[in-house]
Design an enzyme around this catalytic site. Structure first.
Site, PDB file in Angstrom:
ATOM      1  N   CYS A  74     -18.327  24.025   5.079  1.00  0.00           N
ATOM      2  CA  CYS A  74     -19.028  24.638   6.220  1.00  0.00           C
ATOM      3  C   CYS A  74     -18.134  25.697   6.875  1.00  0.00           C
ATOM      4  CB  CYS A  74     -19.392  23.564   7.232  1.00  0.00           C
ATOM      5  SG  CYS A  74     -20.290  24.235   8.641  1.00  0.00           S
ATOM      6  N   CYS A  81     -14.396  17.897  12.544  1.00  0.00           N
ATOM      7  CA  CYS A  81     -15.215  17.742  11.338  1.00  0.00           C
ATOM      8  C   CYS A  81     -14.445  17.943  10.028  1.00  0.00           C
ATOM      9  CB  CYS A  81     -16.396  18.709  11.392  1.00  0.00           C
ATOM     10  SG  CYS A  81     -17.472  18.491   9.960  1.00  0.00           S
ATOM     11  N   CYS A 118     -32.132  10.023   7.498  1.00  0.00           N
ATOM     12  CA  CYS A 118     -31.630  11.292   8.023  1.00  0.00           C
ATOM     13  C   CYS A 118     -30.864  12.029   6.932  1.00  0.00           C
ATOM     14  CB  CYS A 118     -30.690  11.040   9.195  1.00  0.00           C
ATOM     15  SG  CYS A 118     -31.404   9.969  10.441  1.00  0.00           S
ATOM     16  N   CYS A 149     -35.517  12.640   9.324  1.00  0.00           N
ATOM     17  CA  CYS A 149     -34.690  13.388  10.272  1.00  0.00           C
ATOM     18  C   CYS A 149     -33.801  14.309   9.444  1.00  0.00           C
ATOM     19  CB  CYS A 149     -33.831  12.425  11.093  1.00  0.00           C
ATOM     20  SG  CYS A 149     -32.711  13.260  12.244  1.00  0.00           S
ATOM     21  N   CYS A 209     -33.225  14.776  18.311  1.00  0.00           N
ATOM     22  CA  CYS A 209     -32.120  13.825  18.271  1.00  0.00           C
ATOM     23  C   CYS A 209     -30.900  14.617  18.706  1.00  0.00           C
ATOM     24  CB  CYS A 209     -31.958  13.287  16.853  1.00  0.00           C
ATOM     25  SG  CYS A 209     -30.465  12.290  16.626  1.00  0.00           S
ATOM     26  N   ARG A 281     -28.201   5.709  20.352  1.00  0.00           N
ATOM     27  CA  ARG A 281     -27.689   5.263  19.047  1.00  0.00           C
ATOM     28  C   ARG A 281     -26.167   5.189  19.003  1.00  0.00           C
ATOM     29  NH1 ARG A 281     -29.745   8.964  15.195  1.00  0.00           N
ATOM     30  NH2 ARG A 281     -31.627   7.735  15.345  1.00  0.00           N
TER      31      ARG A 281
END
Ligand code: SF4
Length: 335
Positions: A74, A81, A118, A149, A209, A281
């Site tokens: 990415c 991350c 998801c 999702c 979400c 969550r």
């Protein structure tokens, strides 16, 4: 260092509106959320659990499974991350998974009791040809009877509409932290970019979400600011993931000191009070979280977890471990 909890009189703290008023509020001043954070833990948990019971079955937990359909490489620089191409974390850039492999994972998730599947892709934003492939995945997963999702990065309004047309139920796009702290952890996009995508998702009729990560070196005031931003959106996100940072070697937060577990519990409780009808969550960080801390989070109003051995690229409790914990706590999967 553990942050101090001021010795505040319980009577000074305002009663959360959810106790007497069923309509969620969207006018939370930071001061009020700060006051909730500062309550004695037993009082905060009592209030959060009371509101939780007004809105949900306290013994039911919604179970989702998260699959990385496109891992690594990415271009963004999110400091937490391991999938950012800017950090050397050992995560290899992979291509988008083929449809049949995704559907095989979805069938396995369904068999393990998941109600929602998801799909996450490590993109800044999806290319249109990739979106076509993701739409086929959404259609296939829905046909299995699962809620869908996706988390694919920033979207345009047209892309959001296309995902909706494919049957997408939820789109995940986290605010990560407070507006003030955001620039400390991400420089390749701004907070308003996140809010813009959320607007497009909402306008397309997809459930939102959206939550954040704690333990990144932010202050309690940043946690207050994050919840204030979420709770003051025009509509509360239907799902609010609260993640505990998983420190990954090679990322700028690889050596971040662990946040006090009780501060995490407090964050969950304040999120529950401020967004009484949202699913809160427990997301990343459960692998190393004690079962007692997780139990406190359920008491604080968390009612959703990710199940399965991996959360994108980081470890998560195995199904058996979660099943055993839920049995011992008397919790059942939400249907
Ligand atoms: S969190 Fe998402 S956008 Fe940020 S680097 Fe990781 S994959 Fe990219």
């Amino acid at each position: 260092m553990q942050e101090r909890v001021p010795n505040m009189s319980i009577a000074e703290a305002p009663l959360p509106a959810g106790i007497s008023d069923a309509a969620p509020r969207h006018d939370w001043p930071r001061e009020e959320l700060r006051t909730l954070f500062d309550l004695p833990l037993s009082e905060l948990l009592f209030r959060a659990q009371s509101i939780h019971r007004e809105n949900f079955d306290p013994a039911a937990v919604q179970i989702s499974t998260l699959l990385s359909i496109k891992t690594g490489g990415c271009p963004e620089d999110c400091a937490y991350c391991p999938q950012s191409a800017q950090y050397d974390t050992g995560v290899r850039a992979e291509k988008l998974m083929p449809l049949d492999a995704v559907l095989a994972e979805a069938r396995a998730a369904c068999a393990a009791g998941a109600g929602r599947f998801c799909m996450g892709a490590a993109w800044r934003s999806p290319k249109d040809r990739d979106l076509d492939a993701v739409c086929a995945m959404i259609e296939g997963v829905k046909a299995l009877g699962l809620e869908t999702c996706a988390t694919l990065g920033m979207l345009t309004a047209a892309q959001a509409a296309k995902l909706k047309a494919a049957g997408l139920d939820y789109y995940n796009h986290n605010l990560d932290s407070s507006p003030e702290f955001y620039g400390e952890i991400i420089t390749t996009r701004i907070y308003d970019d996140r809010l813009q995508t959320l607007e497009y998702v909402r306008a397309a009729g997809i459930h939102v979400c959206c939550g954040g990560i704690v333990g990144m070196g932010e202050t309690r005031e940043d946690r207050v600011g994050m919840i204030a931003t979420l709770a003051n959106l025009p509509a509360h996100p239907e799902s609010v993931p609260i993640n505990m940072l998983v420190s990954v070697a090679g990322t700028p937060l690889g050596d971040a000191p662990a946040l006090d577990a009780l501060e995490f519990v407090r964050t969950v409780a304040v999120a529950r009070i401020a967004m009484p009808k949202s699913m809160v969550r427990l997301s990343a960080g459960r692998e190393t979280m004690s079962e007692e801390t997780q139990a406190l989070c359920f008491l604080a109003g968390a009612n959703s977890i990710f199940c399965g051995p991996k959360l994108l690229t980081t470890p998560n409790p195995e199904h058996d471990r979660d099943r055993s914990l839920m049995d011992r706590l008397g919790l059942s999967p939400m249907r």
